[in-house]
Write an enzyme that holds these catalytic residues in place. Structure first.
Site, PDB file in Angstrom:
ATOM      1  CD  GLU A 109      -2.933  -1.006   2.517  1.00 32.82           C
ATOM      2  OE1 GLU A 109      -3.892  -1.196   2.682  1.00 32.82           O
ATOM      3  OE2 GLU A 109      -2.588  -1.279   3.927  1.00 32.82           O
ATOM      4  CB  CYS A 122       3.402   7.568   3.074  1.00 28.77           C
ATOM      5  SG  CYS A 122       4.020   6.367   3.931  1.00 28.77           S
ATOM      6  CB  CYS A 350       2.007   5.782  11.071  1.00 28.80           C
ATOM      7  SG  CYS A 350       2.591   6.992  10.718  1.00 28.80           S
TER       8      CYS A 350
HETATM    9  N1  SAH Z   1      10.123   0.255  10.014  1.00 29.44           N
HETATM   10  C1  SAH Z   1      10.264   1.994   9.647  1.00 29.44           C
HETATM   11  C2  SAH Z   1       9.414   2.574   9.022  1.00 29.44           C
HETATM   12  C3  SAH Z   1       7.617   2.240   8.724  1.00 29.44           C
HETATM   13  S1  SAH Z   1       6.385   2.908  10.356  1.00 29.44           S
HETATM   14  C4  SAH Z   1      10.664   2.769  11.190  1.00 29.44           C
HETATM   15  O1  SAH Z   1      10.052   1.916  12.303  1.00 29.44           O
HETATM   16  O2  SAH Z   1      10.623   3.597  11.134  1.00 29.44           O
HETATM   17  C5  SAH Z   1       5.757   4.649  10.104  1.00 29.44           C
HETATM   18  C6  SAH Z   1       6.312   4.607  11.848  1.00 29.44           C
HETATM   19  O3  SAH Z   1       4.947   4.379  11.917  1.00 29.44           O
HETATM   20  C7  SAH Z   1       7.198   4.510  12.795  1.00 29.44           C
HETATM   21  O4  SAH Z   1       7.473   5.918  13.543  1.00 29.44           O
HETATM   22  C8  SAH Z   1       6.082   3.509  13.225  1.00 29.44           C
HETATM   23  O5  SAH Z   1       6.971   2.916  14.121  1.00 29.44           O
HETATM   24  C9  SAH Z   1       4.783   4.521  13.551  1.00 29.44           C
HETATM   25  N2  SAH Z   1       4.018   2.953  13.660  1.00 29.44           N
HETATM   26  C10 SAH Z   1       3.626   2.332  14.029  1.00 29.44           C
HETATM   27  N3  SAH Z   1       2.518   1.610  13.903  1.00 29.44           N
HETATM   28  C11 SAH Z   1       2.059   2.606  14.101  1.00 29.44           C
HETATM   29  C12 SAH Z   1       0.726   3.268  14.502  1.00 29.44           C
HETATM   30  N4  SAH Z   1      -0.142   1.932  14.787  1.00 29.44           N
HETATM   31  N5  SAH Z   1      -0.089   4.421  15.189  1.00 29.44           N
HETATM   32  C13 SAH Z   1       0.713   5.624  15.153  1.00 29.44           C
HETATM   33  N6  SAH Z   1       2.348   5.177  14.121  1.00 29.44           N
HETATM   34  C14 SAH Z   1       3.043   3.703  14.652  1.00 29.44           C
END
Ligand code: SAH
Length: 358
Positions: A109, A122, A350
């Site tokens: 996605e 994104c 996210c």
């Molecule tokens: N693997 C990378 C990028 C993907 S996630 C990383 O860990 O940075 C992008 C961001 O969204 C990251 O900061 C991640 O921790 C956050 N994220 C993951 N699950 C989430 C959720 N349910 N709610 C809000 N942010 C979340």
């Protein structure tokens, strides 16, 4: 009969070409220049091809009118021009989520966000993710494979084609851990930043990592100065290891030392991402610990209100608790923002992206 055989062979050739031959969107301009050199052609042809692909958005070789027929034929023999297929679109206020199907039927996605300052996309970097962060939906499907560079570039091109507009910024924060697919992500950045490619400025490109220390060190020497975001999410190792298994390999101190090194080399301010999980990491004590960790560092904290997902037990912090956390950091002179919430209704936020086959 002969005609039928020809058709069969022809489509067989197309399949073999798609499997064996390269998607042209995998190649940086430099790689394409090398290709032309090996074919005894002038390097500048790479620039011409780039202009057709990325500025005029042409997807047929025979439309590349300033390139000689023999050269076009060679290109056609060696490459395919291929975008991932958009198979579903969902929308919420200021956000559109796109589901793509890739050549091997895997799915990823991408999320388009409409900000006041422009469009931000994104993009995903992997099918599934191996990092196993406890709060993140994207990691529930173990990594199936890396995305190719072309599949990442293709997310942008397919969406730009769909909306008839260009992006202002790109964040590599979709499904996957970009630094676990480092080479392809670096190539992707080169292509989208290239003056003859998609021309997205380095300051408009952000890569987010859960903290793969060797790659944080490596990207410090990368000449294109993009924005770096680190998913920290906890102010001490005990809690971070519970939430993010990667912390056992690279504990907080090692991550922050690498970040310091990065800042020293690049003079760039780093973003520290911190999801607020109700009664887990959102106490004033946690805010104080976080402020102590970041004191004096050229970094600011981006607080992320947690996006709840069906399968996870975590809850979003109350607004009053988010404010208290924010104020505590501010009172300790730590730069802090709260991330705008986008698209939680359509699971486009996210950590809500999944590569599920539904
Ligand atoms: N693997 C990378 C990028 C993907 S996630 C990383 O860990 O940075 C992008 C961001 O969204 C990251 O900061 C991640 O921790 C956050 N994220 C993951 N699950 C989430 C959720 N349910 N709610 C809000 N942010 C979340």
């Amino acid at each position: 009969m002969i005609f039928f055989l020809f058709l069969q062979l022809h489509s067989f050739y197309e399949i073999i070409k798609a499997v064996i031959f390269m998607n042209i969107y995998n190649l940086t301009r430099e790689e394409l220049e090398n290709y032309f050199e090996t074919k005894n052609e002038k390097k500048f042809k790479a620039t011409q091809v780039y202009e057709w692909l990325y500025q005029k958005k042409i997807k047929q070789w025979d439309q590349m009118s300033n390139i000689k027929k023999e050269v076009r034929e060679k290109l056609q023999q060696d490459f395919v021009i291929e975008l991932p297929k958009i198979i579903k679109k969902e929308s919420d206020t200021d956000v559109n989520k796109y589901l793509f199907e890739l050549k091997d039927e895997e799915r990823v996605e991408a999320v388009l966000m409409h900000h006041d300052y422009g469009l931000s996309l994104c993009v995903s970097s992997e099918v599934g993710c191996n990092m196993g962060c406890k709060f993140c939906e994207s990691g529930r499907l173990k990594k199936v494979r890396n995305l190719t560079t072309g599949e990442m570039v293709g997310q942008i091109l397919a969406i730009e084609e769909d909306i008839h507009a260009s992006l202002y910024s790109v964040v590599i924060m979709g499904i996957g851990e970009p630094f676990d697919n480092y080479e392809n992500v670096i190539r992707f950045i080169k292509i989208i930043n290239d003056a003859k490619g998609l021309q997205i400025g380095a300051r408009h490109i952000t890569v987010s990592t859960c903290g793969l220390v060797p790659k944080i060190k490596e990207i410090a020497d990368f000449p294109i100065q993009i924005n770096l975001a680190i998913s920290l999410h906890a102010p001490n190792d005990e809690l971070r290891s519970k939430l993010m298994p990667i912390n056992r390999a690279y504990p907080i101190k090692e991550v922050l030392n690498a970040v310091e090194e990065y800042i020293k080399k690049t003079h760039r301010r780093v973003t520290i991402e911190y999801i607020l999980l109700k009664d887990v990491n959102d106490s004033v004590e946690c805010a104080i610990q976080l402020a102590d960790l970041l004191k004096g560092m050229n970094a600011y904290v981006n607080l992320i209100p947690y996006n709840e997902t069906e399968a996870m037990e975590f809850k979003k912090s109350k607004k009053s608790q988010i404010d208290l956390f924010y104020n505590t950091l501010q009172s300790k002179k730590i730069g802090v923002t709260v991330r705008r919430e986008f698209g939680s209704k359509i699971s486009a936020a996210c950590g809500q992206l999944r590569s599920k086959k539904v």
